[in-house]
Design a protein around this motif. Sequence first.
Motif, short mmCIF file in Angstrom:
data_model
loop_
_atom_site.label_atom_id
_atom_site.label_comp_id
_atom_site.label_asym_id
_atom_site.label_seq_id
_atom_site.Cartn_x
_atom_site.Cartn_y
_atom_site.Cartn_z
N VAL A 25 1.19 -1.63 -0.04
CA VAL A 25 -0.36 -0.19 -0.06
C VAL A 25 0.66 1.30 0.25
CG1 VAL A 25 -1.76 1.07 1.31
CG2 VAL A 25 -2.12 -1.20 1.35
N GLU B 93 1.58 5.33 0.25
CA GLU B 93 0.67 6.90 0.36
C GLU B 93 1.48 7.74 0.07
OE1 GLU B 93 -1.55 5.62 4.59
OE2 GLU B 93 0.68 5.03 4.12
N ILE C 126 -2.61 13.14 4.71
CA ILE C 126 -1.94 12.25 3.56
C ILE C 126 -2.74 10.80 2.67
CG2 ILE C 126 -1.52 8.99 4.39
CD1 ILE C 126 -0.79 10.65 7.33
N GLU C 127 -2.49 11.15 1.72
CA GLU C 127 -3.38 10.22 -0.14
C GLU C 127 -2.96 9.36 -0.25
OE1 GLU C 127 -4.49 11.55 -4.53
OE2 GLU C 127 -3.07 12.48 -3.40
N GLU C 128 -4.50 8.47 -0.33
CA GLU C 128 -4.00 6.46 -0.02
C GLU C 128 -3.62 6.77 -1.79
OE1 GLU C 128 -5.33 2.70 0.45
OE2 GLU C 128 -6.12 3.83 1.99
N LYS C 129 -2.81 6.12 -2.97
CA LYS C 129 -1.88 5.78 -3.40
C LYS C 129 -3.15 4.77 -4.17
CE LYS C 129 -0.74 9.85 -4.64
NZ LYS C 129 -1.62 10.27 -6.27
N GLY C 130 -3.16 3.31 -3.43
CA GLY C 130 -3.41 2.77 -3.87
C GLY C 130 -2.72 1.01 -3.53
N THR C 131 -2.85 0.37 -4.14
CA THR C 131 -2.76 -1.36 -3.52
C THR C 131 -1.46 -1.85 -4.51
OG1 THR C 131 -3.52 -1.86 -2.11
CG2 THR C 131 -2.28 -3.52 -2.62
N ARG D 279 4.95 7.02 1.54
CA ARG D 279 4.44 6.37 2.91
C ARG D 279 4.65 4.46 2.35
NH1 ARG D 279 2.22 6.44 8.61
NH2 ARG D 279 0.32 6.88 7.44
N ARG E 184 3.64 0.75 2.72
CA ARG E 184 3.84 -0.62 3.69
C ARG E 184 3.60 -2.60 3.13
NH1 ARG E 184 0.22 2.54 8.29
NH2 ARG E 184 -0.64 3.92 6.52
#
Length: 514
Positions: free
Chosen positions: A473, A475, A484-489, A507, A509
């Motif tokens: 994942v 971000e 904090i912007e989630e960009k995907g998997t 970031r 993970r």
Amino acid sequence: MDNFTYLRQVEKWGLQEVICKGHSTGNPFVDFKIKGIFKSKNQTVEVDGFYDGNGIYKVRFMPSFEEEYTFEITGNFSNEQYSGSFTVLPSVEDNHGPVRTANTYHFAYEDGTPYYPVGTTCYVWALQPQEVQEETLNTLRDTAFNKIRFCIFPKHYDYNFKEPISYPYVGTPCDSSNITKENFSKYYSSFEGNDWDYTRFNPEHFRHLEECIQKLCELSIEADLILMHPYDRWGFSSMSAENDELYLRYVVARFAAYRNVWWSLANEYDLMPQKSIQDWERFAEIVCQCDPYSHLRSIHNCIPFYNYSQPWITHCCIQRQDLYKSAELVAEWREQYKKPIVLDEIAYEGNIQHGWGNISGKELVRRFWEATCRGGYAGHGETFMNTNDVIWWSHGGKLHGESAERLKFLYSVLKETPGVGLKPLASSWDEVVATTQSPISPMSIENNYYIYYYSFMRPSFRDFYFDDKSKFVAEVIDTWEMTIEEKGTFSGKFRIDLPGKEYMAIRIRKIKET
């Protein structure tokens, strides 16, 4: 009061205080001794007590186990012998015990909870008028600062020409009514007009400091106590060896039982030519000998570093030596000293005339992120001019800068770190990369968590590849705008787009396989 009082119940890592009546003739600070021996199934601790004025002697103790304790109070302070017992209950709320070093380069509370220091400096906040002190505490409640550096002795320096609310010794200070910015160096070096008895402490001064330490403890803030410093017009920096030792033993006896205490032997030790390296080593020996709880210990420099390899030093308390570089050298210092690196002075957000006190909030936050991703920690300070000369770095009061809120955001990211702390990874020349500092455990969590920090660089994208099978994942963190912007998997080779602006981070993970 009764001749003998103490608490029948104390929480783990709380403070037991045994109060006894005793002799008050002569000079009780040097003529009489008091000591306590505390025993339980798992612990035996011997501690020095101290004279608190008006015929009152006190012994303080911090228990480390939830069990029954007995104690004996001895010494020539009284013709009586005292003893008792009490129960230690489980710790409550945010009481995790004293902070210790952990995982070589990091910190954790005694119960194992990770501690990520986000410190600030307010040198003499505790010696300001009451309304300024209250304002300081109210300000701290709304920040992420969990450590504050401050002095036991008053301070004489720019913007610090007023007298403190109290003095550590019985006596009379010099007349400061005519001190100005232009003539302050005369008073700084002469100590003219002071009349102190360095063998008689002023208990009121130390009681007040204890109240401040306790208030900080209630806010879960560590009290990083500066034992000595050079900014002095009263003569406290030039006492005799005997009086230095008397002072150190008294301070440790009074303060060591507070779980949130750290010891900083000096602020800018190298600006005190009256003290030799042998003196500092002797002071360290005294503190180590008198503190049965082994609180964290260090010493702070102006220019030359102290030898942080000395075994009594638990962590490096560093002031930057270069105008520009500070956090950039953390990884080097980690390898050199094999201890936690704390940059307690990397310059302050503000606009005063001094170069150490006029960087921008953006630059201070950048230095924090640089230090963090290189496996260390940084310290905050604020030095904005104002008409009342009440400046956070010295007096406390209110914060006026832009960095404090951003440091709260950084702290929220740090608290999400798996394990205990971060370590730097080799990376491209235009980025700083951190991964989890794997604990000493057969279940390694290393290589599951990464932060890529781009500082003042402004890439519009970054490409990544770890392996072909694992899923991650990603971000994008805007460290200044606090988003904090989630960009995907992702898996295999993947690209993360960036906005092409400064102070961005990514970031990544790893997703655990089920």
